[in-house]
Design a protein around this motif. Sequence first.
Motif, PDB file in Angstrom:
ATOM      1  N   LEU A  69       7.617 204.605  46.113  1.00 48.69           N
ATOM      2  CA  LEU A  69       8.952 205.107  45.814  1.00 48.69           C
ATOM      3  C   LEU A  69       9.601 204.515  47.572  1.00 48.69           C
ATOM      4  N   ASP A  71      10.469 202.679  50.656  1.00 49.25           N
ATOM      5  CA  ASP A  71      11.653 201.619  51.092  1.00 49.25           C
ATOM      6  C   ASP A  71      10.823 201.193  51.845  1.00 49.25           C
ATOM      7  N   VAL A  72       9.965 199.460  51.731  1.00 48.67           N
ATOM      8  CA  VAL A  72       8.760 199.223  52.562  1.00 48.67           C
ATOM      9  C   VAL A  72       9.654 197.930  52.195  1.00 48.67           C
ATOM     10  N   SER A  73      10.503 197.538  52.584  1.00 46.55           N
ATOM     11  CA  SER A  73      11.149 195.682  52.963  1.00 46.55           C
ATOM     12  C   SER A  73      11.515 196.028  54.558  1.00 46.55           C
TER      13      SER A  73
ATOM     14  N   VAL D 173       6.838 201.242  39.887  1.00 55.64           N
ATOM     15  CA  VAL D 173       6.158 201.883  40.907  1.00 55.64           C
ATOM     16  C   VAL D 173       5.764 201.296  42.205  1.00 55.64           C
ATOM     17  N   ASP D 174       4.661 200.226  41.574  1.00 53.82           N
ATOM     18  CA  ASP D 174       3.475 199.565  42.837  1.00 53.82           C
ATOM     19  C   ASP D 174       3.239 198.359  42.860  1.00 53.82           C
ATOM     20  N   PRO D 176       5.876 196.606  44.910  1.00 57.66           N
ATOM     21  CA  PRO D 176       7.267 196.278  46.089  1.00 57.66           C
ATOM     22  C   PRO D 176       7.019 194.829  46.474  1.00 57.66           C
ATOM     23  N   VAL D 177       5.312 194.839  46.724  1.00 54.90           N
ATOM     24  CA  VAL D 177       4.784 193.343  47.199  1.00 54.90           C
ATOM     25  C   VAL D 177       3.702 192.655  45.924  1.00 54.90           C
ATOM     26  N   PRO D 246      10.710 195.220  47.576  1.00 55.15           N
ATOM     27  CA  PRO D 246      10.542 196.093  48.266  1.00 55.15           C
ATOM     28  C   PRO D 246      11.456 197.632  48.712  1.00 55.15           C
ATOM     29  N   SER D 247      12.735 197.318  48.385  1.00 57.37           N
ATOM     30  CA  SER D 247      13.523 198.316  49.542  1.00 57.37           C
ATOM     31  C   SER D 247      13.308 199.449  48.110  1.00 57.37           C
ATOM     32  N   PHE D 248      12.553 199.792  46.913  1.00 53.77           N
ATOM     33  CA  PHE D 248      13.411 200.172  45.542  1.00 53.77           C
ATOM     34  C   PHE D 248      13.117 201.662  46.381  1.00 53.77           C
ATOM     35  N   ASP D 249      14.019 202.589  46.486  1.00 44.99           N
ATOM     36  CA  ASP D 249      12.911 204.157  46.953  1.00 44.99           C
ATOM     37  C   ASP D 249      13.799 204.812  45.438  1.00 44.99           C
ATOM     38  N   TRP D 250      13.505 206.368  45.498  1.00 49.53           N
ATOM     39  CA  TRP D 250      13.876 207.242  45.518  1.00 49.53           C
ATOM     40  C   TRP D 250      15.098 207.090  45.313  1.00 49.53           C
ATOM     41  N   LEU D 253      15.861 204.657  42.110  1.00 53.06           N
ATOM     42  CA  LEU D 253      15.027 205.666  40.677  1.00 53.06           C
ATOM     43  C   LEU D 253      16.356 206.424  40.158  1.00 53.06           C
ATOM     44  N   GLY D 268       2.708 204.008  38.060  1.00 45.67           N
ATOM     45  CA  GLY D 268       2.075 203.593  39.428  1.00 45.67           C
ATOM     46  C   GLY D 268       1.745 204.655  39.842  1.00 45.67           C
ATOM     47  N   ILE D 269       1.889 206.564  39.537  1.00 45.25           N
ATOM     48  CA  ILE D 269       1.797 207.297  40.896  1.00 45.25           C
ATOM     49  C   ILE D 269       0.240 207.907  40.863  1.00 45.25           C
ATOM     50  N   ASP D 274       3.600 213.398  43.786  1.00 44.24           N
ATOM     51  CA  ASP D 274       4.695 211.891  43.697  1.00 44.24           C
ATOM     52  C   ASP D 274       5.079 212.875  42.274  1.00 44.24           C
ATOM     53  N   GLN D 295      -3.485 195.921  42.693  1.00 39.19           N
ATOM     54  CA  GLN D 295      -2.656 195.281  43.924  1.00 39.19           C
ATOM     55  C   GLN D 295      -3.573 195.690  45.539  1.00 39.19           C
TER      56      GLN D 295
END
Lengths: 400, 400, 400, 400
Positions: A69, A71-73, D173-174, D176-177, D246-250, D253, D268-269, D274, D295
Amino acid sequence: MTTQDLPATSSRRRRNIARCRSIGDLRSAAKRRLPRAVFDFVDGGAEDERTLRGNEDAFSRLRFQPRALVDVSAVTTETTLLGAPSSLPIVVAPFGAAGFSWPRGDHASAAAAAAAGIPYAMSSTASVTLEDIARCHDGRRWFQCYIFKRREITAELIERARSAGFEALMITVDLPVGGNRERDYRNDFSVPFRYTARNVRDFAFHPGWALSTLFHGMPTMANLTSFEGVSDVNTAASTVGRNYDPSFDWDDLEAIRDGWKGKLVVKGIARGEDAARLARMGVDAVAVSNHGGRQLDGALPSLFCLPEIRAAVGDRMEVFLDGGIRRGADVAKAIALGADAVMIGRAMLYGIAAGGGTGADRAVEILGQELRRVMQLLGAPRLADITPDLIARADLMAAL
Amino acid sequence: MTTQDLPATSSRRRRNIARCRSIGDLRSAAKRRLPRAVFDFVDGGAEDERTLRGNEDAFSRLRFQPRALVDVSAVTTETTLLGAPSSLPIVVAPFGAAGFSWPRGDHASAAAAAAAGIPYAMSSTASVTLEDIARCHDGRRWFQCYIFKRREITAELIERARSAGFEALMITVDLPVGGNRERDYRNDFSVPFRYTARNVRDFAFHPGWALSTLFHGMPTMANLTSFEGVSDVNTAASTVGRNYDPSFDWDDLEAIRDGWKGKLVVKGIARGEDAARLARMGVDAVAVSNHGGRQLDGALPSLFCLPEIRAAVGDRMEVFLDGGIRRGADVAKAIALGADAVMIGRAMLYGIAAGGGTGADRAVEILGQELRRVMQLLGAPRLADITPDLIARADLMAAL
Amino acid sequence: MTTQDLPATSSRRRRNIARCRSIGDLRSAAKRRLPRAVFDFVDGGAEDERTLRGNEDAFSRLRFQPRALVDVSAVTTETTLLGAPSSLPIVVAPFGAAGFSWPRGDHASAAAAAAAGIPYAMSSTASVTLEDIARCHDGRRWFQCYIFKRREITAELIERARSAGFEALMITVDLPVGGNRERDYRNDFSVPFRYTARNVRDFAFHPGWALSTLFHGMPTMANLTSFEGVSDVNTAASTVGRNYDPSFDWDDLEAIRDGWKGKLVVKGIARGEDAARLARMGVDAVAVSNHGGRQLDGALPSLFCLPEIRAAVGDRMEVFLDGGIRRGADVAKAIALGADAVMIGRAMLYGIAAGGGTGADRAVEILGQELRRVMQLLGAPRLADITPDLIARADLMAAL
Amino acid sequence: MTTQDLPATSSRRRRNIARCRSIGDLRSAAKRRLPRAVFDFVDGGAEDERTLRGNEDAFSRLRFQPRALVDVSAVTTETTLLGAPSSLPIVVAPFGAAGFSWPRGDHASAAAAAAAGIPYAMSSTASVTLEDIARCHDGRRWFQCYIFKRREITAELIERARSAGFEALMITVDLPVGGNRERDYRNDFSVPFRYTARNVRDFAFHPGWALSTLFHGMPTMANLTSFEGVSDVNTAASTVGRNYDPSFDWDDLEAIRDGWKGKLVVKGIARGEDAARLARMGVDAVAVSNHGGRQLDGALPSLFCLPEIRAAVGDRMEVFLDGGIRRGADVAKAIALGADAVMIGRAMLYGIAAGGGTGADRAVEILGQELRRVMQLLGAPRLADITPDLIARADLMAAL
């Protein structure tokens, strides 16, 4: 660089390179193209090759615990090395074998580094002159130097590097004598090539390499040809180190430190106490290295030396690491354990041997792409986010 | 030594030996020349051969952290063993198999040791007499002795060794009974040879060895031929230990200690407490050994016994080690963990079997060259510089 | 025992058995003689066979540090088990598969145990009746019993054992349900044999076994044939455990304890706390066991359970161990870690399958010879001398 | 579910499925039926597949110490997950590959879960719509959702899930890419299929799959077909993740948490910190997962993350685990280390690929049977009895 300097890569070979998706793929392609004796010279190590294998195994034994979670954009691999920017925490390591992999292959590494925006460390035993490299490539250039028994050679090489504008000098200290590379002995690998029956058959099975090498000529140690009695006997791969000076010690290094105004890197360090002493001397960076397993077989994998060395020098100097880097994930592991950058030798040589300039570019591209993806998957958008706690503690695996 | 004592090595074989660059190469050459049953007798160990493999694996598990920037232009491997100089920290171990490897092969080891300036420990079951060895070789000579059930044999052998001027007596204590060497049983390996169909075919495929052995005669235990009822039944490799005395204990050793004026070495020790007791008794040196994995399968690799034993005896006695030495780096590792010298058995036998005297010389030469190179690469110009801190702590590898 | 009870071993087979020098050799001979499905039933374990392999591997991971200079001329393996003498610290484990390995093969184990002077633990699912065993063999006899859903079967078996003079009762507690033995399912191994095409071909390739079995008849669970509805459906190897009572618990065991006047052994314990509770109940011995890896795959190797269990019970009860014993050295390792004796299952079955009574005798003989030799090489002339300090501490290997 | 939705399994294939006794057998059957490229997509992982193998190896390294003499006649695997009952501590994991394994194979998992009484977590990239699943199956249904760059897609999918009565939302959440799955690249695996020569030959060797797939049509991502520009380019397996954000963050959520009234699971933790933060946010459950090794290659096996995560959240939230579950014993090990339930992905997919609905049912049946047997053999009749002390301490194995 002019086209006559570096033979072009054929379009068929360029397509093959494009299909290579990993350094392992480039290695396979290099193995197909190179005669066995040349491939073994690039690929092999000393004696039983325990350190050679150990370098790679060390990376495979570390495990990540990624952060979620984040942000890795916007991921960036940019960093500062020796006071100037680098697009990746990767330096092209010095190696003398580029000329065997592709005619004047050193230009391929230098060009790939410049194109990618990373430093290129030129070997003193390269197949082209340092002045050639300086003239053809406008990227960051460092000059690696061995210490020769005839000290005037070392002095003159350093002076030429200064005058050609190399920004950093890298002194290699793990080669007081040559390593015992038994593959080379078994393969009769030496220069000038003795055309034994085995060699000729080996070449015949690799016509792409053989024709290209016959046309462009066997590589020489171009920086050394002006020194009488050195380059001719010294080009033999199997006699590596014969002209190096085993008496080189801390005082001699101090003298070099005093005479060189640019950045100074010492390569081939495995102990925290040695690194700390270098830091006290004012050396700018240390390269943790066992010469890719080509010198002392049984040396601790360089990755495992890293925490001790980082702890010993703190942030007083930069720490680089080479040996076993085959994946972007390996770069991340080295950084997590304290490296500022890694140096790539074989990874680059596989690329050059597989496809000259195209292959060299591809090697850097692959590692960069892998590193960026790994950083995203780790939840670490900047290199500074790759902290030691991303590596799982050993007891999580062993102590259950 | 006269030429009729040790058959000469042909020039073709001498060229082959010169091409051998490692003990592993000599082993391969020995395997080609020897009949399978003879090679297995030299090469094999007891039962599942876990200790045999463990001895070698132990060395491969240690890792070096070399020192940089030490002047290693003047490396010396010289040392003092049992009060006299040795050019290398290497002793030729006692072994009874030399005669099977080359006609009167014991002369080959004795000559190689003398030429190299290192001690030669002669086996009581050698294929030549101790008086022969004393007459032919002017190097340092030690005499190894088993304890026979008929104690007068032991007494007489010791007296003969004294009178022939052997400087040291080495008592082997890990053979109260013979080990369970299953390869020998499977191969019907025994003396006098039973000419089974398998044996004859085995010989036919190794004509070099077979013709030479037929011409010079099957080896006997020359020191024991004067004792009625011993040498004839006792020469069978598969009945090794049948005449040895399992009742031999501390008191018996004390008696030998009292009766022998020269140096005394006890071979076959695996425990610190046993070594400490030997030191208190005034024994001059202990040889940490599991008989090359030929006796108790499952015994701890001798390298791993070494730190405990050195800690137990301090500097009150010398400590030798055998078992698994195949590289100069192995010698350095043993010294780093506390050994004064190593003893080489199979390494020498492979050389003898590969090429008689030429092979024996080559085995010592290879290990010496490798050791010198390793010392240079370690930054340790003298044996005293090979300190325990050159071995990486295990937690550097495991605890990340 | 009469000759019609146990078919004789041919002289050719007797010669083959004499050439077997290890349990591994007997296993190879058994593999050649038995149809694949039968061999797998004897040799295999549950699911992925991790515990099966783990049992053997556990022994191979321990290393000895033998004592030197001990008088080992008079070695004795004699001991006292359950209050009576045994010539070896070995008990023949109960197993139901003997009848598949050799017609009425249970007589072979009983006779071998009696001849060697060690206890024989008869299985409740043997192919001969307990009264037969009592009548034919005058050695020490223990009776193993499963707990059947129909409790009257268990009660009657125990009463029959008492009346036939069995000195000890062994209750197996690790089979509340049958293990998942996938080899048997894949091989269609069941009784009565379904003559599938695969089975018939398997038999045809093993005519020695097939003719003998056809002549003497397929084995039955002889002790159970008097109980209607049990023996016929219950003889299927693949349905093992279907009639066993999963509700059997501490209270039920207490009731058995109260009703049985002889010695009581509980087999299948893996935890110190369970062993301690048995000791408090007055049980005479515990057998540390995972049923040879045939029940719970993933169970800890029994050797590794041993120290915890010995520590929990002190000297209040005897501790036996089975699982993975293939060498005399394994017996010594179990004793060093706290066992009073080991129980041998597969080692004996391989012998029976390889050569009936001759093979059974040979299995005990091999283990006894190996144990005596190991004790001599350990410097441990009596079993009491096999102390824990003969096992090398793990840190000698790992912590360098 | 109507018959036209899920093609029936032929009677021959049903017989084959009945003979499969383990998930490994189902995998073998799946491998035979699927074209290589499809099997690799299901079976493979990222890069060097270290995490893929590590997930399975982690389970094999744990050892049980079972309890004896527990009444296990009444074993129950029932539990409560997210506040409602489940017959097993098993959830069907979300996966997008079901449609490649069997036409509309998602119905097979949903039906198998409903029939077995366990929750089914539907993938947002399934080959059927969530409304279809809701209409056809009356079991417990959870909806897994990726976060798309076009956030309106995510919002609409969540709204549709709510309106279709899915009880829980599972946010992955695992990813992002996309991971670097090299098998897919090597196999040219992408959708829509490019009919390369290799693909066509691959299909020709697997006519069962090919005919069925041609007849029923290549799978699409049915939930996404209404979003222009997503489903068509996004269905390529090799481009997985290209549309994920990939910008999805806390914070993002948190917003989802606020908008969803049902249960919320985050998948995905790998880190305790976390998981603790999710617990503080009020998330109902966490799924410890590395996406089955697809991944981040090099991620710590999920089983080894489990103790840290359970310790971090205590009993404030439920903890699920996926990755490497192939046996009932694996389920027990996960529970012993702190999991409330496991999620099965490949285990179910192998079943579907091997035989559609019949195979899906069989996969759940096998794991349930194995788990019940293991609980009986462990002496643990209820899931709560599977306590950490049933796992052997590592020092029992290593510290001897």
